[in-house]
Write a protein that holds these residues in place. Structure first.
Motif, PDB file in Angstrom:
ATOM      1  N   ALA A 536       0.873  -1.331   0.277  1.00 55.30           N
ATOM      2  CA  ALA A 536      -0.117  -0.009  -0.200  1.00 55.30           C
ATOM      3  C   ALA A 536       1.189   1.477   0.057  1.00 55.30           C
ATOM      4  O   ALA A 536       0.384   1.893  -0.505  1.00 55.30           O
ATOM      5  N   ASP A 537       2.415   0.890  -0.127  1.00 57.57           N
ATOM      6  CA  ASP A 537       2.929   1.662   0.103  1.00 57.57           C
ATOM      7  C   ASP A 537       3.556   2.457  -1.027  1.00 57.57           C
ATOM      8  O   ASP A 537       4.348   1.469  -1.200  1.00 57.57           O
ATOM      9  N   ALA A 538       3.558   3.308  -1.770  1.00 61.75           N
ATOM     10  CA  ALA A 538       4.363   3.958  -2.642  1.00 61.75           C
ATOM     11  C   ALA A 538       6.132   3.126  -2.340  1.00 61.75           C
ATOM     12  O   ALA A 538       7.176   2.886  -4.040  1.00 61.75           O
ATOM     13  N   HIS A 539       6.726   3.141  -1.678  1.00 56.70           N
ATOM     14  CA  HIS A 539       7.865   2.719  -0.948  1.00 56.70           C
ATOM     15  C   HIS A 539       7.870   2.239   0.022  1.00 56.70           C
ATOM     16  O   HIS A 539       8.533   2.419   1.235  1.00 56.70           O
ATOM     17  N   PRO A 540       8.091   0.421   0.019  1.00 55.51           N
ATOM     18  CA  PRO A 540       7.470  -0.394   0.451  1.00 55.51           C
ATOM     19  C   PRO A 540       8.980  -0.710   1.673  1.00 55.51           C
ATOM     20  O   PRO A 540       8.604  -0.653   2.535  1.00 55.51           O
ATOM     21  N   ASP A 541       9.760  -0.763   1.089  1.00 55.98           N
ATOM     22  CA  ASP A 541      11.052  -0.292   1.720  1.00 55.98           C
ATOM     23  C   ASP A 541      12.228   0.091   1.649  1.00 55.98           C
ATOM     24  O   ASP A 541      13.533  -0.142   1.876  1.00 55.98           O
ATOM     25  N   ALA A 542      11.936   1.901   1.428  1.00 54.21           N
ATOM     26  CA  ALA A 542      12.922   2.791   1.467  1.00 54.21           C
ATOM     27  C   ALA A 542      13.014   3.210   2.799  1.00 54.21           C
ATOM     28  O   ALA A 542      12.401   2.666   3.363  1.00 54.21           O
ATOM     29  N   PHE A 547       9.258  -3.829   5.221  1.00 53.88           N
ATOM     30  CA  PHE A 547       8.725  -3.577   4.090  1.00 53.88           C
ATOM     31  C   PHE A 547       7.400  -4.219   4.402  1.00 53.88           C
ATOM     32  O   PHE A 547       6.469  -3.854   3.968  1.00 53.88           O
ATOM     33  N   LEU A 548       7.331  -5.571   5.358  1.00 49.95           N
ATOM     34  CA  LEU A 548       6.330  -6.240   5.742  1.00 49.95           C
ATOM     35  C   LEU A 548       4.750  -5.502   5.974  1.00 49.95           C
ATOM     36  O   LEU A 548       3.905  -5.851   5.711  1.00 49.95           O
ATOM     37  N   ARG A 549       5.651  -4.491   6.717  1.00 53.28           N
ATOM     38  CA  ARG A 549       4.341  -3.049   7.620  1.00 53.28           C
ATOM     39  C   ARG A 549       3.182  -2.593   6.584  1.00 53.28           C
ATOM     40  O   ARG A 549       2.503  -1.732   6.490  1.00 53.28           O
ATOM     41  N   ALA A 550       4.219  -2.672   5.265  1.00 47.37           N
ATOM     42  CA  ALA A 550       3.448  -1.925   4.016  1.00 47.37           C
ATOM     43  C   ALA A 550       2.720  -3.377   3.514  1.00 47.37           C
ATOM     44  O   ALA A 550       1.916  -2.555   2.315  1.00 47.37           O
TER      45      ALA A 550
END
Ligand code: ATP
Ligand code: MG
Length: 610
Positions: A536-542, A547-550
């Motif tokens: 749901a986040d445009a930059h999940p691992d920025a 990233f799992l929370r995104a």
């Protein structure tokens, strides 16, 4: 692919394509004949040219060198389209080469999936995938013998030494950006001592990590990659291809330039993070040319910006984590950015090639919006995917005056609609046969197409309103039936005879809207998987975020739908436009005749836009 049988091998073969810095470099090399003197000899991967030793001046050679330690993703698709595309456009060859220098992490399963992915992406394998007479794919492990000899040569010429410092000492003595490195106490050993030690390494006399072979360059170099990089290490591990032949393995940075040179690659194209490795790449090849082990001119490395796509992670480690933790159903889960995932989602090779063309190649990092990828799929399917009607959230519509109008409650009447709209048919192309489906007393409609009390501007079914069943009759809504809980269980309407689509009376009654529907008599129940973006986040691992929370909690919704007969007859992997909903594909794995399963590939419009 529409590559001509004999692509023109001239400097302007890229005509018609958007130029970029790589095309300019290649065109210049072809004009200047940079590689014209090259005899395609001495390349272990190239038996035909080895035999003739003929120069082949008009050719370029690129390569795509994945490590077989995971499934390829959309970023690799960019690299494949780039490397194979350049070879195709300039009449050259592109080598698929497995960079299998890491025995622990690699596997035949990945090798097979990578070959599949490259072929599926649509490059003519026989034409551009290999040099005549040689057998693609190529693999780095085929050159382990040569690499070992090259390492001995470097030792003999005083360009390499065996270092017995601990890994920790080596790390500290390497220095950092502000601090020059410190020479290892083993740096001044004689070539004879080094050679003896290196052979002991090869013969399994030492444990993993006890010592490494390092290039002897410059411990004070501002480029840390030139501070005596490790080139060979001990690994007592079985290799998926060479088995237990070796217990020393070349480091990637040492192996890669040699692989390129042995295969007579001309333009070695990689992502920007290898820019700092280029001086070592050049240093190594110069030494081996000096020693007569390799021919001149050497390949050259060029770097381009990797693909960064919003709403996506492309690190193999993170993709593996999604699979291993069962956040997705596997590497080919239709939400995965892997090539197998995209394929199962309904992506086509043409859509991915279009995407690669559209994003182009540059030398600076940037983000590509996910909607660009989706747009390419819509564009490709627009004129290809047959249309069909599906009801995703069904409620029954009963035409209460059916027997009165047509003589019997069981009367069915055939309706037809074109499989492709007129705009999708190219001149001279024969349109596909029309779809045929039956209208009867009962049909399925979308639950949202009825409102007992219509909101402002609502044009679909509400008591008193007149609507067309697409491709069928105009009907007038009369009401509904509800269960004890108040849910609508049936919508009621009256059919208006003589108003069927395509008949002279079609326009005799004006309908406010046309709604999609599926006949109860011939509609087929289908499982429809409504996929959305995985994150749901445009930059999940920025910025080191977890990233799992995104993860998008709504990335998959499964519904039981009804589809018209033409959709129920789909072949696995066949794509359709479900009218009003978007593009769907019959699932490659789970769809079967009589048990339809569809995946939503992409909606008709971008619903994520700001
Ligand atoms: P990861 O970093 O996710 O593990 P990788 O780069 O290590 O992937 P390789 O197997 O080494 O995977 O990649 C093979 C080729 O694909 C390399 O030449 C690499 O530069 C290219 N590549 C990998 N990721 C991308 C990307 N996001 N965009 C463009 N090219 C890429
Ligand atoms: Mg890599």
């Amino acid at each position: 692919m529409n590559s001509p049988a004999n692509p023109p091998a001239t400097a302007d073969a890229g005509e018609g394509k958007v130029s970029n810095f790589l095309r300019q470099i290649i065109e210049k090399d072809l004009q200047q004949g940079t590689y014209a003197s090259r005899r395609w000899a001495g390349s272990p991967g190239d038996a035909a040219h080895h035999a003739t030793g003929q120069p082949d001046p008009a050719k370029i050679r690129t390569r795509f060198p994945p490590e077989p330690n995971g499934y390829l993703h959309v970023g690799h698709a960019k690299s494949i389209c780039l490397n194979f595309g350049l070879a195709r456009d300039y009449g050259g060859v592109c080598h698929l080469r497995f960079d299998d220098t890491n025995p622990e992490k690699e596997d035949q399963e990945y090798v097979n999936s990578i070959i599949d992915a490259v072929k599926w992406l649509g490059f003519d394998w026989a034409q551009i995938g290999q040099a005549p007479g040689s057998a693609a794919p190529y693999q780095a492990s085929d050159y382990f013998g040569f690499m070992y000899r090259a390492a001995e040569y470097l030792i003999e010429a005083g360009h390499a030494y065996v270092d017995e410092q601990t890994p920790e000492e080596m790390r500290v003595n390497r220095g950092d950006f502000g601090k020059p490195g410190v020479d290892s106490p083993f740096r001044s050993r004689t070539p004879a001592e080094n050679l003896a030690r290196f052979r002991e390494m090869r013969d399994g006399k030492h444990a993993d990590g006890a010592m490494v072979l390092r290039a002897k360059i410059d411990m004070a170099s501002p480029n840390i990659n030139l501070r005596d990089p490790a080139i060979y290490r001990i690994r007592h591990a079985e290799h998926h291809h060479t088995g237990n032949t070796w217990c020393v393995y070349p480091m990637y940075t040492f192996a890669h330039p040699i692989e390129d040179a042995l295969e007579q690659i001309t333009h070695s194209i990689c992502t920007l993070e290898f820019e700092d490795q280029r001086p070592f790449y050049d240093w190594l090849l110069e030494r081996l040319i000096e020693g007569g082990l390799l021919a001149s001119p050497p390949p050259r490395q060029y770097e381009f910006a990797r693909l960064n796509l919003t709403y996506v992670v492309t690190s193999k480690r993170k993709l593996a984590q999604l699979v291993n933790e069962k956040r997705v159903s596997g590497w080919d889960d239709p939400r995965m950015p892997t090539i197998v995932g995209l394929r199962r989602r309904g992506y086509t090779p043409e859509a991915l090639q279009l995407f690669a063309e559209r994003i182009g190649v540059t030398k600076s990092d940037s983000w590509i919006d996910y909607s660009t990828l989706e747009g390419c799929l819509r564009e490709d399917l627009e004129n290809k995917a047959h249309r069909g009607m599906a009801v995703l959230d069904p409620v029954k519509l009963v035409l209460t005056n059916w027997a009165e109008a047509f003589g019997s409650d069981s009367y069915l009447e055939a309706c037809t609609l074109p499989a492709l709209p007129h705009s999708a048919i190219a001149e001279g192309q024969t349109p596909p046969p029309d779809r045929v489906f039956q209208i009867g007393k009962e049909v399925w409609i979308e639950r949202e197409d009825f409102e007992e009390v219509p909101p402002k501007g609502y044009k679909r079914l509400f008591p008193g309103n007149v609507v067309r069943l697409k491709g069928g009759y105009v009907i007038e809504c009369t009401g509904c039936v509800r269960d004890a809980a108040g849910n609508v269980t049936e919508v009621h309407a009256k059919v208006i005879p003589g108003t069927k689509s395509g008949t002279p009376g079609a326009d005799s009654v004006k309908a406010k809207a046309a709604i999609t529907w599926v006949g109860v008599a011939d509609g087929v129940q289908a499982e429809v998987r409504l996929y959305d973006r995985l994150f749901a986040d445009a930059h999940p691992d920025a910025g080191g975020k977890d990233f799992l929370r995104a993860l998008n909690p709504d990335s998959l919704k499964v519904v039981t739908a009804y589809v018209e007969p033409s959709l129920a007859a789909a072949q696995p992997d066949q794509k359709f436009q479900f009218e009003r909903f978007g593009y769907f594909v019959a699932d490659r794995a789970d769809h079967a005749p009589g048990k339809p399963v569809f995946n939503r590939a992409v909606g008709l419009k971008d619903s994520w836009g700001k």
